[in-house]
Motif scaffolding. Structure first.
Motif, PDB file in Angstrom:
ATOM      1  N   PRO A 192       0.831  -1.207   0.000  1.00 44.66           N
ATOM      2  CA  PRO A 192       0.000   0.000   0.000  1.00 44.66           C
ATOM      3  C   PRO A 192       0.867   1.260   0.000  1.00 44.66           C
ATOM      4  O   PRO A 192       1.936   1.285   0.618  1.00 44.66           O
ATOM      5  N   PRO A 193       0.429   2.314  -0.719  1.00 46.88           N
ATOM      6  CA  PRO A 193       1.195   3.564  -0.688  1.00 46.88           C
ATOM      7  C   PRO A 193       1.173   4.184   0.705  1.00 46.88           C
ATOM      8  O   PRO A 193       0.205   4.051   1.445  1.00 46.88           O
ATOM      9  N   SER A 194       2.250   4.865   1.058  1.00 45.75           N
ATOM     10  CA  SER A 194       2.318   5.557   2.347  1.00 45.75           C
ATOM     11  C   SER A 194       1.394   6.764   2.365  1.00 45.75           C
ATOM     12  O   SER A 194       0.804   7.088   3.393  1.00 45.75           O
ATOM     13  N   ALA A 237      20.709  -5.049  -7.170  1.00 45.57           N
ATOM     14  CA  ALA A 237      21.733  -6.023  -6.785  1.00 45.57           C
ATOM     15  C   ALA A 237      21.298  -7.456  -7.017  1.00 45.57           C
ATOM     16  O   ALA A 237      22.118  -8.317  -7.341  1.00 45.57           O
ATOM     17  N   THR A 238      20.003  -7.734  -6.866  1.00 50.10           N
ATOM     18  CA  THR A 238      19.521  -9.118  -6.876  1.00 50.10           C
ATOM     19  C   THR A 238      18.460  -9.406  -7.922  1.00 50.10           C
ATOM     20  O   THR A 238      18.209 -10.571  -8.257  1.00 50.10           O
ATOM     21  N   GLY A 239      17.777  -8.379  -8.410  1.00 51.69           N
ATOM     22  CA  GLY A 239      16.658  -8.585  -9.320  1.00 51.69           C
ATOM     23  C   GLY A 239      15.367  -8.908  -8.610  1.00 51.69           C
ATOM     24  O   GLY A 239      14.332  -9.136  -9.256  1.00 51.69           O
ATOM     25  N   ASP A 240      15.377  -8.942  -7.276  1.00 52.26           N
ATOM     26  CA  ASP A 240      14.153  -9.214  -6.529  1.00 52.26           C
ATOM     27  C   ASP A 240      13.172  -8.057  -6.692  1.00 52.26           C
ATOM     28  O   ASP A 240      13.566  -6.889  -6.771  1.00 52.26           O
ATOM     29  N   MET A 241      11.891  -8.375  -6.719  1.00 52.08           N
ATOM     30  CA  MET A 241      10.859  -7.363  -6.895  1.00 52.08           C
ATOM     31  C   MET A 241      10.606  -6.645  -5.572  1.00 52.08           C
ATOM     32  O   MET A 241      10.279  -7.254  -4.565  1.00 52.08           O
ATOM     33  N   ALA A 242      10.756  -5.329  -5.564  1.00 53.05           N
ATOM     34  CA  ALA A 242      10.484  -4.519  -4.382  1.00 53.05           C
ATOM     35  C   ALA A 242       9.065  -3.974  -4.387  1.00 53.05           C
ATOM     36  O   ALA A 242       8.487  -3.704  -3.335  1.00 53.05           O
ATOM     37  N   LEU A 243       8.484  -3.822  -5.591  1.00 52.50           N
ATOM     38  CA  LEU A 243       7.138  -3.262  -5.712  1.00 52.50           C
ATOM     39  C   LEU A 243       6.598  -3.593  -7.095  1.00 52.50           C
ATOM     40  O   LEU A 243       7.335  -3.575  -8.084  1.00 52.50           O
ATOM     41  N   GLU A 244       5.309  -3.882  -7.148  1.00 60.31           N
ATOM     42  CA  GLU A 244       4.601  -4.028  -8.415  1.00 60.31           C
ATOM     43  C   GLU A 244       3.274  -3.309  -8.276  1.00 60.31           C
ATOM     44  O   GLU A 244       2.575  -3.463  -7.271  1.00 60.31           O
ATOM     45  N   THR A 245       2.942  -2.484  -9.280  1.00 58.66           N
ATOM     46  CA  THR A 245       1.733  -1.670  -9.177  1.00 58.66           C
ATOM     47  C   THR A 245       1.251  -1.257 -10.559  1.00 58.66           C
ATOM     48  O   THR A 245       2.053  -1.139 -11.495  1.00 58.66           O
ATOM     49  N   PRO A 246      -0.053  -1.037 -10.710  1.00 55.36           N
ATOM     50  CA  PRO A 246      -0.521  -0.393 -11.946  1.00 55.36           C
ATOM     51  C   PRO A 246      -0.198   1.089 -11.910  1.00 55.36           C
ATOM     52  O   PRO A 246       0.075   1.663 -10.851  1.00 55.36           O
TER      53      PRO A 246
END
Length: 438
Positions: A53-55, A383-392
């Motif tokens: 959720p957005p802050s 650094a890792t390619g891990d997803m930190a956020l996905e959003t429309p």
């Protein structure tokens, strides 16, 4: 060219062709064995809502922003820009709705009004506002450090400050069509249209003498005619031109603080990636393979993002460093097209936005506006390619300009659902050092 803008003459004809390492030759060239990095396939799912959720969110309608009409979809016109000024301010610019003013002296030139506002976070208070005038539909603004930015229009670059005051910076002998800035902001690549037979004069930009610059070999095949686009690499602090070339079309030239990338064609689909130093000489980074023409971008001075093609129809994202080491490889679904990429100023995170489609597109199944579900934003840890956020992101702005990452990489802003949604994320993991850093 697959999944890139029709105005993607921006793609440098000598861009890195990189998908997978070529094994023994790579070991021979770089002195170490093949990188064993497993490809990860990103699931084909369009995000209905943000994974985090957005802050907070700042409504955009009170600022005067309105969504562009559906007729603009596919034109890849730049309608907005969104950038952080430090961690707690945003610069948001967008086209002012209304009639376009056509210059009667140039039927191809259209005047647009761009509204700019500086917003204090988290309240969204407007600290400064201004209206700029530009004369085409391409990207017009590039953010710099300390809240300053470059504004491009006609044959000029101007420098703006956090109060939105503009000062002249560089003036080119022909229409300035595109610029890029290296990750450390020491150098600028410019593309300006200077028709033959006029020769590009180095002294026209920044006052440097013509003997101070070297020429670049950018494969400017011209069929006997002198190419009309002049590409320069110049120092941002002085405007001094250090390299110059004439080419047929605008180019995307990947640069860092040491030099620029090109490739040497090898056997079959093999390419040898070179970093050409500004002061002369070059260094082989890796031997690579690709069956299409990817695009490469410097994430930081030591990291490169290569966007190529996968056999399944999606894009293959490869992140490597300037030691030739691959950090990660992701394969995107074929229903995610037309990528636009935003980097964190410190190189810690990458935001990649695409159009999410109902089905893959190809020469037998062209894109129709009804096929577009919306715009899809994925934020990766570099650094890792891990997803930190996905959003429309909404409305759909297919030329980008609706996503920003703060200098620390801990904040991401996205225009979505009637507001600028700001996400506070965990600290990004550190990027492994290269030999040059040790």
């Amino acid at each position: 060219m697959k999944n890139f803008n029709a105005s993607a003459a921006l793609l440098f004809t000598a861009s890195v062709l990189f998908l997978s390492f070529s094994g023994p030759l790579h070991a021979q060239l770089s002195g170490h064995s093949r990188n064993e990095v497993k490809e990860r396939n990103i699931p084909s799912r369009f995000p209905a809502e943000p994974t985090t959720p957005p802050s907070f969110s700042i409504p955009v309608e009170p600022l005067g922003f309105t969504a562009p009409g559906a007729l603009y979809l596919g034109a890849r016109n730049t309608m907005a820009s969104l950038d952080f000024i430090g961690e707690n301010k945003l610069l948001f610019t967008f086209r002012v709705p209304g009639l376009l003013h056509r210059d009667t002296s140039n039927n191809e030139e259209e005047e647009r009004q761009i509204r700019a506002v500086v917003l204090d976070l988290p309240k969204g208070t407007v600290e400064a506002e201004q209206v700029f005038t530009v004369h085409d539909r391409a990207r017009y603004l590039w953010m710099l450090s300390d809240g300053h930015f470059l504004l491009r229009d006609r044959n000029e670059l101007k420098v703006g400050d956090p109060s939105l005051n503009l000062k002249p910076f560089l003036k080119f002998p022909g229409a300035l069509e595109w610029i890029e800035v290296d990750p450390t902001q020491q150098y600028i690549v410019s593309n300006s249209r200077e028709p033959a037979p006029a020769k590009p004069q180095i002294s026209d930009v920044g006052g440097a003498s013509s003997s101070s610059a070297s020429s670049m070999d950018l494969d400017a095949e011209d069929n006997g005619r002198t190419p009309e686009v002049v590409v320069r690499i110049l120092r941002r602090d002085t405007g001094k031109v250090i390299l110059l070339a004439r080419v047929r079309n605008k180019v995307h030239l990947p640069i860092n603080s040491f030099g620029y990338l090109d490739d040497i064609e090898g056997a079959r689909w093999q390419r040898i990636l070179n970093l050409n130093y500004y002061d002369g000489g070059s260094r082989v980074l890796a031997s690579v393979e690709s069956e299409c023409e990817p695009r490469d971008d410097f994430i930081s001075a030591q990291q490169i993002l290569i966007t190529g093609c996968s056999s399944g129809g999606g894009d293959k994202l490869v992140v490597m460093n300037t030691d030739g080491k691959v950090l990660w490889i992701d394969v995107t679904p074929p229903v995610a097209v037309w990528p636009e990429v935003v980097m964190a100023p410190n190189g810690s995170r990458i935001a990649r936005e695409t159009l999410g489609l109902t089905h893959p597109i190809n020469s037998y199944s062209a894109l129709d506006s009804d096929d577009v579900k919306g715009q899809w934003v994925t934020v990766y840890d570099a650094a890792t390619g891990d997803m930190a956020l996905e959003t429309p992101a909404s409305p759909v702005l297919d030329a980008g300009g609706n996503v920003a990452i703060s200098p620390s990489g801990r904040r991401v802003a996205v225009v979505n659902a009637g507001g600028i949604q700001v996400f506070d994320l965990p600290d990004p993991p550190p990027v492994p050092p290269t030999v040059q850093d040790k």
